[in-house]
Design an enzyme around this catalytic site. Structure first.
Site, PDB file in Angstrom:
ATOM      1  N   GLU B  50       0.821  -1.218   0.000  1.00 48.36           N
ATOM      2  CA  GLU B  50       0.000   0.000   0.000  1.00 48.36           C
ATOM      3  C   GLU B  50       0.855   1.269   0.000  1.00 48.36           C
ATOM      4  O   GLU B  50       0.466   2.290  -0.560  1.00 48.36           O
ATOM      5  CB  GLU B  50      -0.946   0.017   1.201  1.00 48.36           C
ATOM      6  CG  GLU B  50      -2.099  -0.975   1.109  1.00 48.36           C
ATOM      7  CD  GLU B  50      -1.749  -2.341   1.662  1.00 48.36           C
ATOM      8  OE1 GLU B  50      -0.564  -2.593   1.962  1.00 48.36           O
ATOM      9  OE2 GLU B  50      -2.671  -3.174   1.795  1.00 48.36           O
ATOM     10  N   PHE B 112     -12.338  -6.297  13.699  1.00 48.86           N
ATOM     11  CA  PHE B 112     -11.237  -6.857  12.919  1.00 48.86           C
ATOM     12  C   PHE B 112     -10.766  -5.821  11.888  1.00 48.86           C
ATOM     13  O   PHE B 112     -11.555  -5.277  11.140  1.00 48.86           O
ATOM     14  CB  PHE B 112     -11.686  -8.145  12.220  1.00 48.86           C
ATOM     15  CG  PHE B 112     -10.616  -8.716  11.328  1.00 48.86           C
ATOM     16  CD1 PHE B 112      -9.400  -9.146  11.851  1.00 48.86           C
ATOM     17  CD2 PHE B 112     -10.800  -8.784   9.952  1.00 48.86           C
ATOM     18  CE1 PHE B 112      -8.401  -9.649  11.026  1.00 48.86           C
ATOM     19  CE2 PHE B 112      -9.807  -9.292   9.122  1.00 48.86           C
ATOM     20  CZ  PHE B 112      -8.615  -9.723   9.666  1.00 48.86           C
ATOM     21  N   GLN B 113      -9.491  -5.563  11.882  1.00 50.57           N
ATOM     22  CA  GLN B 113      -8.868  -4.586  10.982  1.00 50.57           C
ATOM     23  C   GLN B 113      -9.450  -3.187  11.147  1.00 50.57           C
ATOM     24  O   GLN B 113      -9.524  -2.422  10.196  1.00 50.57           O
ATOM     25  CB  GLN B 113      -8.935  -5.052   9.529  1.00 50.57           C
ATOM     26  CG  GLN B 113      -8.140  -6.345   9.332  1.00 50.57           C
ATOM     27  CD  GLN B 113      -7.840  -6.659   7.881  1.00 50.57           C
ATOM     28  OE1 GLN B 113      -8.637  -6.368   6.999  1.00 50.57           O
ATOM     29  NE2 GLN B 113      -6.689  -7.266   7.635  1.00 50.57           N
ATOM     30  N   LYS B 162     -17.684  -0.076   5.489  1.00 55.59           N
ATOM     31  CA  LYS B 162     -18.059  -1.095   4.508  1.00 55.59           C
ATOM     32  C   LYS B 162     -19.559  -1.111   4.231  1.00 55.59           C
ATOM     33  O   LYS B 162     -19.979  -1.282   3.082  1.00 55.59           O
ATOM     34  CB  LYS B 162     -17.607  -2.469   5.016  1.00 55.59           C
ATOM     35  CG  LYS B 162     -17.834  -3.569   4.001  1.00 55.59           C
ATOM     36  CD  LYS B 162     -17.158  -4.864   4.396  1.00 55.59           C
ATOM     37  CE  LYS B 162     -17.332  -5.885   3.279  1.00 55.59           C
ATOM     38  NZ  LYS B 162     -16.685  -7.157   3.600  1.00 55.59           N
ATOM     39  N   MET B 474      24.444   8.329   2.988  1.00 60.77           N
ATOM     40  CA  MET B 474      24.271   9.654   3.580  1.00 60.77           C
ATOM     41  C   MET B 474      24.533   9.618   5.087  1.00 60.77           C
ATOM     42  O   MET B 474      25.152  10.529   5.644  1.00 60.77           O
ATOM     43  CB  MET B 474      22.862  10.178   3.287  1.00 60.77           C
ATOM     44  CG  MET B 474      22.625  11.585   3.772  1.00 60.77           C
ATOM     45  SD  MET B 474      23.833  12.743   3.080  1.00 60.77           S
ATOM     46  CE  MET B 474      22.942  13.372   1.663  1.00 60.77           C
TER      47      MET B 474
HETATM   48  C1  LIG Z   1      12.354   5.488   5.556  1.00 60.90           C
HETATM   49  C2  LIG Z   1      13.639   6.114   5.955  1.00 60.90           C
HETATM   50  N1  LIG Z   1      14.396   5.553   6.903  1.00 60.90           N
HETATM   51  C3  LIG Z   1      15.591   6.113   7.246  1.00 60.90           C
HETATM   52  C4  LIG Z   1      16.020   7.265   6.642  1.00 60.90           C
HETATM   53  C5  LIG Z   1      17.350   7.893   7.048  1.00 60.90           C
HETATM   54  N2  LIG Z   1      18.262   7.908   5.906  1.00 60.90           N
HETATM   55  C6  LIG Z   1      18.459   8.986   5.133  1.00 60.90           C
HETATM   56  S1  LIG Z   1      19.515   8.719   3.887  1.00 60.90           S
HETATM   57  C7  LIG Z   1      19.796   7.142   4.391  1.00 60.90           C
HETATM   58  C8  LIG Z   1      20.746   6.252   3.647  1.00 60.90           C
HETATM   59  C9  LIG Z   1      20.230   5.843   2.328  1.00 60.90           C
HETATM   60  O1  LIG Z   1      21.072   4.864   1.790  1.00 60.90           O
HETATM   61  P1  LIG Z   1      21.048   4.532   0.259  1.00 60.90           P
HETATM   62  O2  LIG Z   1      19.653   4.352  -0.209  1.00 60.90           O
HETATM   63  O3  LIG Z   1      21.994   3.422  -0.020  1.00 60.90           O
HETATM   64  O4  LIG Z   1      21.551   5.883  -0.407  1.00 60.90           O
HETATM   65  P2  LIG Z   1      23.015   6.542  -0.382  1.00 60.90           P
HETATM   66  O5  LIG Z   1      23.004   7.594   0.648  1.00 60.90           O
HETATM   67  O6  LIG Z   1      24.003   5.466  -0.082  1.00 60.90           O
HETATM   68  O7  LIG Z   1      23.172   7.119  -1.747  1.00 60.90           O
HETATM   69  C10 LIG Z   1      19.054   6.845   5.528  1.00 60.90           C
HETATM   70  C11 LIG Z   1      19.087   5.573   6.250  1.00 60.90           C
HETATM   71  C12 LIG Z   1      15.153   7.838   5.677  1.00 60.90           C
HETATM   72  N3  LIG Z   1      15.449   8.975   5.053  1.00 60.90           N
HETATM   73  N4  LIG Z   1      13.994   7.234   5.328  1.00 60.90           N
END
Ligand SMILES: Cc1ncc(C[n+]2csc(CCOP(=O)(O)OP(=O)(O)O)c2C)c(N)n1
Ligand SMILES: [Mg+2]
Lengths: 157, 564
Positions: B50, B112-113, B162, B474
């Site tokens: 979803e 439920f749900q 529903k 990052m």
């Molecule tokens: C749903 C979610 N969880 C955690 C984060 C924190 N976060 C920001 S950037 C990142 C790393 C992303 O890694 P990747 O997709 O490999 O991209 P890269 O930075 O290596 O290019 C994280 C964990 C986020 N932005 N969104």
């Protein structure tokens, strides 16, 4: 930053979700609503909320804008000198206290005894919030059994 | 005409001109799915989660400018959708999300749900409805579309019990909406606009600070005309890339945490910031007390709550960028002297020459910036580019040659990993004649990788370029800079076989380690016209630069990082 007290009136649709929408804006910022009064506006599908809150002026300004932004709100009025503001309080005393003294105290605050029972009497005062507080502290010497404060209501002059 | 509530939902969608719905069925929404089965006014795309359905509707909306529609069931269906709804909310994207709810008689019984969908979504929707009778269903559907797309756009949830979708009733779809408490103002106050124009005429160092509102209000052409006429330089936020065109000499770049030097210096030294549809996000302003210290601020925004929220504004104008800039243009036209700002442009040119965006290319290992630029050279304006969240997102925003609005789609405000792929699916469905590329990371792609199946089934050829640094890059970069290289839980050395993963789901996979392989893979991916994962191994420790450390002043950028 300095805390300020604000009274905000909100005119909004009288529908199930509105109270949650309004109060959610305060809760989401960790702001307490000190008092809240809601009632329908006669001959309309609207309700009027009167909210008292305390906090940082800038945050309150932002909350006010967000209140305005809610789809269900028609109008938000920030209280200023141009408003008449009243609040009411009900106090229950034991019938063993001196009823004439209590009556005299109520008179001083434009209030009165609104109910007298076998064991207790109930006094009511409606006045400005500060005066309500004075009344409550003056009432302490008659050992109040229960104090119920209503929320603030305010109206433009 | 008499029909069921479920049919009314479908008829309302058709009346609103909806041609694609993204969704996932379940108990509480089954009546509506039964009605979907019996109609042919719109297609339904079954995503495999979803969250992805909502992101796909979101990508569709961003690419087309139309309202995106997603449909989910109650309880877990709805809670899965929440991240998608919040993502759209933060970026002001018009969506209508329809969720099933348990029957009226069960509401409040822990059925439920059952979950309080309007309660959960209240802070992340523009508005939401729990439909409480069949009579109000048509009106609510009409209002939902109107509210989502008018004023400051945003997602609207319609939660339908529903039994209401089973009930039969007369269907009269309203022609107009009448919400007395909701009247967005578009025009802008004439006196304020006049004052702002005078300020522009008197400024020495004006700067256009362009935000996503320019794109949302479809005013990119107008804003470009304004810039070209006045010769006022411009910066584009992460949400605004593509407005000016990458090769427009007036465009300095992107401001903020990973903005380029001249953009951030322009913000810091400007004497008049003309903010159009931007909201002074903390990732843009850096340390607020040091932000734009010498500037007066003109803030044009459709949302009054945005004005003065973070930065003191000298010329507040509540209105649509379109109406306000149109008016400004007519007032300025005969008075503007673009030469006036020539010395300012020269200063900024010098800044640009001093520290242009740059990276060190390598023959040993692929650099992410090279990959992005290469795609730009090959596909340029013919592609729609989406991204996930992380370093790859910033590099894409920095290095892709964006040329038009709605070309660049990313989760700017909420920063939702997992957004890129489903958003790309939605964008491709909305604009089928463009190549759609999702720049993603080895972390992010796994957060909605099940959508490989959706893209295969519906033949939606999205090219996923995984800029694979074997890191949550990052976060790793922050650990390198600010946590003494303690790489806590960011090492992604353990990896799936991305190529095989794509193939297992009916797509194509590529493993890429050299420039030559990349060119070949991209060429093949465009030709094959199938969903693909391109696993591009990049240099592991590449950093996004420049960088304004969190809470620092914009003018204090780390321009280089020398590993000690
Ligand atoms: C749903 C979610 N969880 C955690 C984060 C924190 N976060 C920001 S950037 C990142 C790393 C992303 O890694 P990747 O997709 O490999 O991209 P890269 O930075 O290596 O290019 C994280 C964990 C986020 N932005 N969104
Ligand atoms: Mg990574």
């Amino acid at each position: 930053m300095q805390e300020v007290r604000r009274v905000i009136s909100v005119i909004a649709m009288n529908e199930s979700s509105v109270l949650a929408r309004v109060s959610g804006l305060f809760a989401g910022r960790g702001y307490n609503i000190e008092s809240l009064t809601v009632a329908p506006i006669p001959k309309s599908n609207l309700s009027r909320f009167t909210i008292v809150t305390k906090g940082n002026a800038k945050v309150i300004e932002q909350i006010t804008k967000q209140l305005n932004k809610l789809i269900s709100t028609l109008k938000v009025i920030e209280q200023d000198e141009n408003m008449v503001e009243k609040e009411m309080v009900l106090i229950k005393f034991s019938s063993n206290e001196s009823l004439s003294d209590i009556k005299a105290l109520c008179d001083a605050y434009n209030g009165g005894i609104v109910n007298a029972g076998e064991n207790s009497v109930i006094a009511m005062v409606a006045d400005e919030s500060k005066r309500v507080e004075y009344f409550i502290s003056a009432a302490q010497r008659y050992n109040p059994l229960e104090i119920v404060r209503g929320g603030v209501v305010a109206i433009e002059r | 005409m008499k029909m069921s509530g479920a049919q009314m939902v479908c008829e309302a969608l058709i009346a609103e001109g909806v041609t694609t719905v993204f969704g996932y069925p379940g108990g509480a929404i089954m009546n509506v799915y039964d009605a979907i089965y019996k109609q042919d006014g719109f297609e339904h795309i079954l995503t495999r989660h979803e969250q992805a359905a909502v992101h796909a509707a979101d990508g569709y909306a961003r690419a087309t400018g139309k309202v995106g529609v997603a449909m989910v069931t109650s309880g877990p269906g709805f809670t899965n959708a929440v991240t998608g709804i919040a993502t759209a909310f933060t970026d002001s994207i018009p969506l209508v999300v329809i969720s099933g709810q348990v029957s009226l008689s069960l509401i409040g019984t822990d059925g439920f749900q059952e979950i309080d969908a309007v309660g959960i979504s209240r802070p992340c929707t523009k508005h939401n409805y729990l439909v409480s009778s069949l009579e109000e269903l048509p009106r609510i559907m009409k209002e939902a579309f109107y509210i989502a797309s008018s004023g400051r756009p945003g997602p609207v949830l319609v939660d339908i019990p529903k039994d209401i979708t089973a009930e039969m009733g007369e269907f009269n779809y309203p022609k107009e909406v009448n919400i007395p408490t909701y009247k967005p103002s578009y025009k802008g106050n004439d006196r304020q606009i006049k004052k702002a124009v005078d300020a522009i005429l008197n400024a020495k160092k004006p700067l256009l600070y362009l935000g996503g509102g320019v794109i949302l209000s479809n005013s990119s052409e107008l804003v470009k005309e304004f810039a070209n006429l006045t010769q006022i330089p411009a910066v584009e936020t992460l949400m605004a890339r593509g407005i000016m065109g990458y090769d427009n000499p007036l465009l300095l770049g992107m401001p903020g945490m990973h903005g380029n030097y001249s953009s951030n210096m322009a913000m810091s030294e400007s004497d008049l910031i003309i903010s159009l549809g931007a909201r002074f996000d903390d990732r843009v302003t850096g340390k607020l007390s040091e932000f734009a210290k010498y500037a007066d601020v003109i803030h044009v925004d459709i949302d009054p709550a945005n004005i003065g929220k973070l930065v003191d504004v000298d010329y507040p104008i509540v209105g649509s960028v379109k109406d306000v800039v149109e008016k400004m243009l007519s007032l300025l036209k005969h008075h503007i002297n673009p030469d006036r700002y020539q010395p300012w442009r020269e200063i900024l040119d010098r800044y640009n020459g001093l520290h242009p965006l740059k990276y060190e290319d390598s023959d040993e290992v692929l650099k992410p910036q090279w990959v992005i630029q290469r795609v730009g050279e090959i596909l340029g304006k013919d592609a729609i580019i989406t991204s996930d969240v992380g370093q790859h997102q910033m590099w894409t925003a920095q290095f892709y040659p964006f040329d038009r609005p709605r070309q660049w789609i990313n989760s700017g405000g909420l920063g939702t990993m997992g957004f890129g792929f489903p958003a790309a699916i939605g964008a491709k469905r909305g604009v089928p004649d463009k190549v759609v590329v999702n720049f993603t990371g080895d972390g992010s792609i796994l957060m909605n990788m099940q959508e490989l199946v959706t893209a295969s089934e519906y033949k939606i050829p999205v090219i996923n370029i995984i800029l694979n640094n074997h890191f949550l890059g990052m976060v790793r970069q922050w650990q390198t800079f600010f946590y003494d290289k303690r790489y806590s839980e960011t090492d992604l050395s353990f990896q799936p076989n991305f190529k095989a993963l794509a193939e297992a789901c009916g797509g194509i996979g590529y493993d890429v380690t050299t420039k030559k392989e990349f060119d070949e893979a991209l060429k093949d991916a465009i030709k094959q016209n199938k969903v693909c994962f391109m696993n591009v191994i990049i240099s592991r420790f590449e950093n996004v630069l420049p960088m304004v450390p969190a809470g620092g002043a914009l003018y204090n950028m780390l321009l280089e990082h020398k590993d000690k």
